[in-house]
Design an enzyme around this catalytic site. Structure first.
Site, PDB file in Angstrom:
ATOM      1  CD  GLN A 177      -8.571  23.247  40.439  1.00 52.15           C
ATOM      2  OE1 GLN A 177      -8.352  23.003  41.314  1.00 52.15           O
ATOM      3  NE2 GLN A 177      -7.989  24.351  39.960  1.00 52.15           N
ATOM      4  CG  ASN A 206      -2.511   7.067  36.367  1.00 48.26           C
ATOM      5  OD1 ASN A 206      -1.807   7.785  36.108  1.00 48.26           O
ATOM      6  ND2 ASN A 206      -4.299   7.211  36.140  1.00 48.26           N
ATOM      7  CB  ILE A 234      -3.707  -0.687  29.462  1.00 51.60           C
ATOM      8  CG1 ILE A 234      -4.403   0.674  29.675  1.00 51.60           C
ATOM      9  CG2 ILE A 234      -3.689  -1.723  31.032  1.00 51.60           C
ATOM     10  CD1 ILE A 234      -5.797   0.037  28.497  1.00 51.60           C
ATOM     11  CB  THR A 275      -6.218  -2.014  41.661  1.00 49.80           C
ATOM     12  OG1 THR A 275      -6.783  -1.096  41.221  1.00 49.80           O
ATOM     13  CG2 THR A 275      -5.040  -0.982  43.231  1.00 49.80           C
ATOM     14  CG  HIS A 322      -8.321   9.121  35.555  1.00 50.41           C
ATOM     15  ND1 HIS A 322      -8.027   9.100  34.136  1.00 50.41           N
ATOM     16  CD2 HIS A 322     -10.364   9.474  35.430  1.00 50.41           C
ATOM     17  CE1 HIS A 322      -9.235   7.979  33.059  1.00 50.41           C
ATOM     18  NE2 HIS A 322     -10.218   9.224  33.468  1.00 50.41           N
TER      19      HIS A 322
HETATM   20  N1  NHR Z   1      -3.158   0.174  34.100  1.00 48.30           N
HETATM   21  C1  NHR Z   1      -3.205  -0.753  35.326  1.00 48.30           C
HETATM   22  N2  NHR Z   1      -2.720  -1.574  35.697  1.00 48.30           N
HETATM   23  N3  NHR Z   1      -4.476   0.202  35.960  1.00 48.30           N
HETATM   24  C2  NHR Z   1      -4.298   1.297  36.009  1.00 48.30           C
HETATM   25  O1  NHR Z   1      -5.200   2.359  36.773  1.00 48.30           O
HETATM   26  C3  NHR Z   1      -3.848   2.494  34.960  1.00 48.30           C
HETATM   27  C4  NHR Z   1      -2.756   1.811  34.435  1.00 48.30           C
HETATM   28  C5  NHR Z   1      -1.949   2.239  33.013  1.00 48.30           C
HETATM   29  C6  NHR Z   1      -2.185   3.658  32.935  1.00 48.30           C
HETATM   30  C7  NHR Z   1      -3.122   5.524  33.812  1.00 48.30           C
HETATM   31  C8  NHR Z   1      -4.625   5.258  32.897  1.00 48.30           C
HETATM   32  C9  NHR Z   1      -5.314   7.007  33.250  1.00 48.30           C
HETATM   33  O2  NHR Z   1      -5.221   7.573  33.713  1.00 48.30           O
HETATM   34  C10 NHR Z   1      -3.204   4.361  33.793  1.00 48.30           C
HETATM   35  C11 NHR Z   1      -3.580   3.415  34.600  1.00 48.30           C
HETATM   36  C12 NHR Z   1      -3.740   5.002  28.844  1.00 48.30           C
HETATM   37  C13 NHR Z   1      -5.399   3.964  29.124  1.00 48.30           C
HETATM   38  C14 NHR Z   1      -5.065   3.478  27.303  1.00 48.30           C
HETATM   39  O3  NHR Z   1      -6.110   3.258  27.414  1.00 48.30           O
HETATM   40  C15 NHR Z   1      -6.295   4.215  29.576  1.00 48.30           C
HETATM   41  C16 NHR Z   1      -5.912   4.733  30.474  1.00 48.30           C
HETATM   42  C17 NHR Z   1      -4.831   5.198  31.163  1.00 48.30           C
HETATM   43  C18 NHR Z   1      -3.616   5.336  30.559  1.00 48.30           C
HETATM   44  N4  NHR Z   1      -4.845   3.248  26.798  1.00 48.30           N
HETATM   45  C19 NHR Z   1      -4.082   2.597  25.226  1.00 48.30           C
HETATM   46  C20 NHR Z   1      -3.200   1.637  25.481  1.00 48.30           C
HETATM   47  O4  NHR Z   1      -4.569   0.769  24.302  1.00 48.30           O
HETATM   48  C21 NHR Z   1      -2.792   3.349  24.318  1.00 48.30           C
HETATM   49  C22 NHR Z   1      -3.748   4.993  24.380  1.00 48.30           C
HETATM   50  C23 NHR Z   1      -2.978   5.468  23.431  1.00 48.30           C
HETATM   51  O5  NHR Z   1      -1.500   5.709  23.362  1.00 48.30           O
HETATM   52  O6  NHR Z   1      -3.353   7.368  23.094  1.00 48.30           O
HETATM   53  O7  NHR Z   1      -2.346   1.343  26.468  1.00 48.30           O
HETATM   54  O8  NHR Z   1      -6.250   7.328  31.965  1.00 48.30           O
HETATM   55  C1  GAR Z   2      -3.279  14.613  31.674  1.00 49.12           C
HETATM   56  O1  GAR Z   2      -4.460  15.826  31.887  1.00 49.12           O
HETATM   57  C2  GAR Z   2      -3.656  13.683  32.551  1.00 49.12           C
HETATM   58  O2  GAR Z   2      -4.102  13.547  33.558  1.00 49.12           O
HETATM   59  C3  GAR Z   2      -4.381  12.331  31.265  1.00 49.12           C
HETATM   60  O3  GAR Z   2      -3.271  13.322  30.180  1.00 49.12           O
HETATM   61  C4  GAR Z   2      -2.298  14.759  30.372  1.00 49.12           C
HETATM   62  C5  GAR Z   2      -1.252  14.565  30.938  1.00 49.12           C
HETATM   63  O4  GAR Z   2      -0.245  16.319  30.652  1.00 49.12           O
HETATM   64  N1  GAR Z   2      -4.076  11.509  31.657  1.00 49.12           N
HETATM   65  C6  GAR Z   2      -4.508  10.298  31.220  1.00 49.12           C
HETATM   66  O5  GAR Z   2      -5.249  10.628  30.505  1.00 49.12           O
HETATM   67  C7  GAR Z   2      -4.027   9.251  31.225  1.00 49.12           C
HETATM   68  N2  GAR Z   2      -4.796   8.392  30.478  1.00 49.12           N
HETATM   69  P1  GAR Z   2       0.701  16.085  31.480  1.00 49.12           P
HETATM   70  O6  GAR Z   2       2.108  15.498  29.609  1.00 49.12           O
HETATM   71  O7  GAR Z   2       1.044  17.906  30.685  1.00 49.12           O
HETATM   72  O8  GAR Z   2       0.873  15.827  31.956  1.00 49.12           O
END
Ligand code: NHR
Ligand code: GAR
Length: 224
Positions: free
Chosen positions: A181, A115, A100, A149, A117
């Site tokens: 996809q 990103n 995050i 954002t 997701h």
């Molecule tokens: N940062 C912001 N400010 N806003 C977003 O929309 C973001 C972001 C950073 C990453 C990707 C997101 C996803 O696609 C993303 C979007 C990581 C976590 C999380 O909980 C949540 C959402 C996303 C990426 N991370 C933990 C943390 O403490 C660690 C989890 C782990 O290491 O496995 O950062 O889902």
């Molecule tokens: C993908 O499914 C992506 O959408 C997701 O992790 C996978 C990464 O795969 N992202 C998240 O969950 C962000 N929180 P990849 O390393 O093979 O692209």
């Protein structure tokens, strides 16, 4: 002699930096597509991310910066931004990046940070999306490319793809169907961005000139 017409000079090729944390299949899909941009670097917060090898195979520069070497998120994000900015990218692309990001980092790249997701946002923000989709019993699931954002997974949506949830799905089987996809829509979104066909406007909304398909639909299940 006629002077060169600067107005007709094509825009310089856009430059992107891609952030990863793992396997890198989405990174691979981006590098495999012939995108109208230069991938200047791939940066991982994990030294053992498989995506680093994919980047190297494509001759793309790699950097590793471990969040564990920093006291807090702000310190990590400051150091991460410093590395990114050495490449002067037009866009920063999160491709399975799992940290995050702080508000300051997001503001620094406002309108330039996207990103992918693995859910149909705004459903299932955060992690473990496929497990949660199955628990909720949704019949249609999918993936989303959006501008980042400060509010996690709530930025303006660029493109989505949907898949049916099948009766005997497991999180792994559903994830694999969604991932196919992701590999289609992510290169599409980055192409639109780099061609200037989609952007985030000053009020944080999508401005786009894309073709719509009014008759398309996905009904799931098709029969009972
Ligand atoms: N940062 C912001 N400010 N806003 C977003 O929309 C973001 C972001 C950073 C990453 C990707 C997101 C996803 O696609 C993303 C979007 C990581 C976590 C999380 O909980 C949540 C959402 C996303 C990426 N991370 C933990 C943390 O403490 C660690 C989890 C782990 O290491 O496995 O950062 O889902
Ligand atoms: C993908 O499914 C992506 O959408 C997701 O992790 C996978 C990464 O795969 N992202 C998240 O969950 C962000 N929180 P990849 O390393 O093979 O692209």
């Amino acid at each position: 002699m006629k002077k060169p017409d600067v107005k007709n000079k094509p825009d310089a090729m856009k430059k992107i930096v891609i952030l990863i944390s793992g396997r890198g299949s989405n990174l691979g899909a981006l590098l495999e597509s012939t995108l109208p941009c230069e991938v200047a670097a791939v940066i991982s917060n994990k030294a053992d991310a498989g995506g680093l090898e994919i980047a190297t195979a494509y001759g793309v520069a790699t950097r590793v910066i471990s969040h564990k070497d920093y006291a807090d998120r702000a310190a990590f994000d400051t150091a991460l931004a410093a590395i990114i900015d050495t490449f002067q990218p037009d866009f920063v692309v999160l491709a399975g990046f799992m940290r995050i990001l702080t508000d300051d980092f997001v503001h620094h790249y406002a309108g330039r940070l996207v990103n992918i997701h693995p859910s149909l946002l705004p459903s299932f923000p955060g992690v473990n999306t496929h497990e949660r989709a199955l628990e909720e019993g949704v019949k249609i699931h999918g993936c989303t490319v959006h501008f980042v954002t400060p509010k996690l997974d709530h930025g303006p949506i660029i493109i989505q793809a949907a898949v049916p949830v099948l009766r005997h799905d497991t999180p792994q089987a559903l994830a694999a169907r969604v991932l196919q996809q992701e590999h289609r829509i992510f290169p599409q979104a980055i192409r639109w961005l780099c061609e200037g066909r989609v952007r985030m406007d000053a009020s944080g909304r999508i401005a786009a000139s894309c073709d719509e398909l009014a008759s398309a639909s996905l009904i799931s299940p098709q029969s009972a």
